[in-house]
Design a protein around this motif. Structure first.
Motif, PDB file in Angstrom:
ATOM      1  N   ASP A  13      -0.301  45.758  -4.360  1.00  0.00           N
ATOM      2  CA  ASP A  13       0.336  44.827  -3.435  1.00  0.00           C
ATOM      3  C   ASP A  13      -0.331  44.876  -2.070  1.00  0.00           C
ATOM      4  O   ASP A  13      -1.073  45.817  -1.744  1.00  0.00           O
ATOM      5  CB  ASP A  13       1.827  45.168  -3.266  1.00  0.00           C
ATOM      6  N   ALA A  14      -0.008  43.865  -1.241  1.00  0.00           N
ATOM      7  CA  ALA A  14      -0.464  43.824   0.149  1.00  0.00           C
ATOM      8  C   ALA A  14       0.537  43.023   0.957  1.00  0.00           C
ATOM      9  O   ALA A  14       1.030  41.985   0.511  1.00  0.00           O
ATOM     10  CB  ALA A  14      -1.843  43.185   0.244  1.00  0.00           C
ATOM     11  N   ASN A  15       0.871  43.519   2.140  1.00  0.00           N
ATOM     12  CA  ASN A  15       1.736  42.775   3.065  1.00  0.00           C
ATOM     13  C   ASN A  15       1.598  43.380   4.460  1.00  0.00           C
ATOM     14  O   ASN A  15       0.801  44.304   4.683  1.00  0.00           O
ATOM     15  CB  ASN A  15       3.202  42.766   2.601  1.00  0.00           C
ATOM     16  N   THR A  16       2.399  42.882   5.398  1.00  0.00           N
ATOM     17  CA  THR A  16       2.314  43.357   6.774  1.00  0.00           C
ATOM     18  C   THR A  16       2.635  44.839   6.889  1.00  0.00           C
ATOM     19  O   THR A  16       2.029  45.568   7.673  1.00  0.00           O
ATOM     20  CB  THR A  16       3.283  42.552   7.660  1.00  0.00           C
ATOM     21  N   SER A  17       3.558  45.315   6.073  1.00  0.00           N
ATOM     22  CA  SER A  17       3.994  46.708   6.165  1.00  0.00           C
ATOM     23  C   SER A  17       2.951  47.690   5.639  1.00  0.00           C
ATOM     24  O   SER A  17       2.673  48.712   6.269  1.00  0.00           O
ATOM     25  CB  SER A  17       5.316  46.883   5.408  1.00  0.00           C
ATOM     26  N   ILE A  18       2.371  47.397   4.487  1.00  0.00           N
ATOM     27  CA  ILE A  18       1.458  48.361   3.853  1.00  0.00           C
ATOM     28  C   ILE A  18      -0.006  48.013   4.053  1.00  0.00           C
ATOM     29  O   ILE A  18      -0.896  48.787   3.685  1.00  0.00           O
ATOM     30  CB  ILE A  18       1.746  48.512   2.350  1.00  0.00           C
ATOM     31  N   GLY A  19      -0.297  46.837   4.626  1.00  0.00           N
ATOM     32  CA  GLY A  19      -1.678  46.435   4.824  1.00  0.00           C
ATOM     33  C   GLY A  19      -2.322  45.918   3.550  1.00  0.00           C
ATOM     34  O   GLY A  19      -1.638  45.615   2.563  1.00  0.00           O
ATOM     35  N   HIS A  20      -3.653  45.821   3.575  1.00  0.00           N
ATOM     36  CA  HIS A  20      -4.401  45.222   2.474  1.00  0.00           C
ATOM     37  C   HIS A  20      -5.255  46.231   1.706  1.00  0.00           C
ATOM     38  O   HIS A  20      -5.944  45.864   0.763  1.00  0.00           O
ATOM     39  CB  HIS A  20      -5.323  44.130   3.003  1.00  0.00           C
ATOM     40  N   GLY A  21      -5.223  47.496   2.112  1.00  0.00           N
ATOM     41  CA  GLY A  21      -6.166  48.480   1.598  1.00  0.00           C
ATOM     42  C   GLY A  21      -6.148  48.697   0.101  1.00  0.00           C
ATOM     43  O   GLY A  21      -7.198  48.890  -0.520  1.00  0.00           O
ATOM     44  N   HIS A  22      -4.944  48.689  -0.499  1.00  0.00           N
ATOM     45  CA  HIS A  22      -4.856  48.943  -1.942  1.00  0.00           C
ATOM     46  C   HIS A  22      -5.595  47.862  -2.726  1.00  0.00           C
ATOM     47  O   HIS A  22      -6.374  48.166  -3.639  1.00  0.00           O
ATOM     48  CB  HIS A  22      -3.392  49.010  -2.381  1.00  0.00           C
ATOM     49  N   ILE A  23      -5.348  46.620  -2.385  1.00  0.00           N
ATOM     50  CA  ILE A  23      -6.001  45.534  -3.118  1.00  0.00           C
ATOM     51  C   ILE A  23      -7.493  45.464  -2.791  1.00  0.00           C
ATOM     52  O   ILE A  23      -8.327  45.244  -3.681  1.00  0.00           O
ATOM     53  CB  ILE A  23      -5.307  44.189  -2.832  1.00  0.00           C
ATOM     54  N   MET A  24      -7.858  45.700  -1.533  1.00  0.00           N
ATOM     55  CA  MET A  24      -9.272  45.597  -1.173  1.00  0.00           C
ATOM     56  C   MET A  24     -10.120  46.626  -1.924  1.00  0.00           C
ATOM     57  O   MET A  24     -11.240  46.315  -2.361  1.00  0.00           O
ATOM     58  CB  MET A  24      -9.453  45.756   0.332  1.00  0.00           C
ATOM     59  N   ARG A  25      -9.631  47.847  -2.086  1.00  0.00           N
ATOM     60  CA  ARG A  25     -10.452  48.809  -2.815  1.00  0.00           C
ATOM     61  C   ARG A  25     -10.435  48.523  -4.317  1.00  0.00           C
ATOM     62  O   ARG A  25     -11.395  48.828  -5.035  1.00  0.00           O
ATOM     63  CB  ARG A  25     -10.025  50.247  -2.518  1.00  0.00           C
ATOM     64  N   MET A  26      -9.339  47.893  -4.807  1.00  0.00           N
ATOM     65  CA  MET A  26      -9.307  47.517  -6.213  1.00  0.00           C
ATOM     66  C   MET A  26     -10.270  46.366  -6.509  1.00  0.00           C
ATOM     67  O   MET A  26     -10.714  46.200  -7.645  1.00  0.00           O
ATOM     68  CB  MET A  26      -7.889  47.142  -6.618  1.00  0.00           C
ATOM     69  N   ILE A  27     -10.599  45.576  -5.487  1.00  0.00           N
ATOM     70  CA  ILE A  27     -11.616  44.542  -5.684  1.00  0.00           C
ATOM     71  C   ILE A  27     -12.946  45.197  -6.069  1.00  0.00           C
ATOM     72  O   ILE A  27     -13.688  44.679  -6.910  1.00  0.00           O
ATOM     73  CB  ILE A  27     -11.774  43.673  -4.422  1.00  0.00           C
ATOM     74  N   ALA A  28     -13.235  46.347  -5.474  1.00  0.00           N
ATOM     75  CA  ALA A  28     -14.482  47.057  -5.802  1.00  0.00           C
ATOM     76  C   ALA A  28     -14.508  47.438  -7.273  1.00  0.00           C
ATOM     77  O   ALA A  28     -15.529  47.288  -7.959  1.00  0.00           O
ATOM     78  CB  ALA A  28     -14.630  48.290  -4.925  1.00  0.00           C
TER      79      ALA A  28
END
Length: 366
Positions: A13-28
């Motif tokens: 997931d990604a949102n204002t609270s947790i940021g985008h980091g989880h999804i961005m590294r999963m893109i890799a």
């Protein structure tokens, strides 16, 4: 290694609270999987439209959870299992802080394939025994105990770096060797996709307080992520600083590798961007902006890989940032790291996604 359309489902997931980091590294990971012929889908409760569009541009399908589903609940795990079966996934990768031991146990009761977890701290023995595989990219170079070896991908060699960073780094090194931008001090400030407590503004306020002592050649570029809720405040701050500092504000950039190539000094949160900055051999200073970054923040400082500027975990806690440390760091002559330092110092070579993909396939085929 040809994956022949092996299907991987990524739950993040990604949102204002947790940021985008989880999804961005999963893109890799998705890029590495697809480059070998595999198929990737994402399953999300929360994801901004811009990030969803990015996933689709990478050739990934995006599933949305049923409205009202709460992250980490039994409803989440049940629907994840159902969608994985519908998609005919052979493995699920979980990346997020809501995926507890109970969640994984429930998911295993509904999904017959392999379950892989991403970790930002050392998983418990019970979690390791429940997951089929756990990925823990960290600074340590060796396992804390041999019994962890079978199910844990541990260390710097599993850091997830996206393809665009690897491609842009080559271009950046060419520019360096040609002698471009060596004399300038280009400072990049980015607290990630969200920055819920507006730590960026605290850093700008500190920079403003040292305006008369900062070098004339200092250029400051501030990046506000796509989910940053404080853009209007940052715009006001930039306007106030406009006559004092050479600074500019950019929003939701899609060329972060190029931004890192521009910079020789980087201030970022103690999250995924640290790895990207170090991969580019940048002189990096970090701030812990959420509690789950504290351990990594202290590791980075202890290993002398980054300058530590302080901890800002709650709104208005920017006063905990070390302004003197920030000032001295900027004035330091070490504005560019050695071109060959990456392997010897950080051990991050950009091949983490390929190593992880290989291990997942081996697990599926065993």
């Amino acid at each position: 290694m040809e994956l022949k359309k092996r299907r991987l489902l990524i739950r993040a997931d990604a949102n204002t609270s947790i940021g985008h980091g989880h999804i961005m590294r999963m893109i890799a990971l998705a890029q590495a999987w697809k480059n070998k012929g595999g198929d990737v889908s994402f399953l999300c409760v929360n994801i901004p439209k811009g990030l969803e569009d990015r996933l689709r541009s990478e050739g990934c399908r995006v599933y949305r959870m049923s409205p009202g589903t709460e992250v980490g609940t039994s409803g989440d795990s049940s629907e994840t299992g159902s969608i994985a079966e519908e998609y005919d996934a052979e493995a699920i990768v979980l990346d997020g802080y809501g995926f507890t031991l109970k969640y994984v146990q429930q998911l295993k009761s509904t999904f017959a394939g392999q379950i892989i977890g991403m970790a930002d701290s050392m998983p418990t023995q019970e979690m390791l025994s429940t997951l089929d595989l756990c990925i823990y990219p960290c600074l340590a170079m060796s396992l804390p105990h041999e019994s962890f070896e079978e199910k844990l991908l541990y260390g710097r060699e599993y850091v997830l770096i996206r393809e665009e960073f690897k491609e842009s780094k080559v271009k950046g090194r060419k520019s360096y060797l040609e002698g471009k931008d060596i004399s300038a001090k280009n400072l990049l400030v980015c607290m990630g996709g969200s920055d819920p407590h507006n730590v960026t503004d605290s850093i700008l306020r500190l920079l403003g307080s040292f305006q008369h002592q900062l070098p004339k050649c200092l250029n400051i570029r501030v990046i506000a992520g796509a989910s940053n809720p404080h853009v209007s405040k940052l715009q006001k701050r930039m306007k106030d600083l406009g006559g004092q500092l050479n600074c500019e504000l950019m929003q939701a950039v899609d060329d972060m590798p190029d931004q890192l190539n521009w910079a020789n000094l980087v201030i970022c949160a103690a999250g995924g961007m640290v790895w990207e900055s170090l991969f580019f051999d940048k002189n990096t200073a970090v701030v812990a902006i959420v509690e789950n970054q504290l351990s990594f923040y202290h590791e980075l400082i202890e290993n002398q890989l980054c300058e530590g500027l302080g901890v800002a975990l709650i709104p208005s806690s920017g006063d905990h940032l070390n302004g003197v440390q920030l000032f001295q760091w900027i004035l330091s002559d070490e504005t560019t790291r050695s071109l060959n330092s990456i392997c010897s110092e950080t051990g991050v070579d950009g091949e983490g996604p390929n190593r992880i993909s290989k291990q997942i396939v081996a697990m599926i085929e065993s």
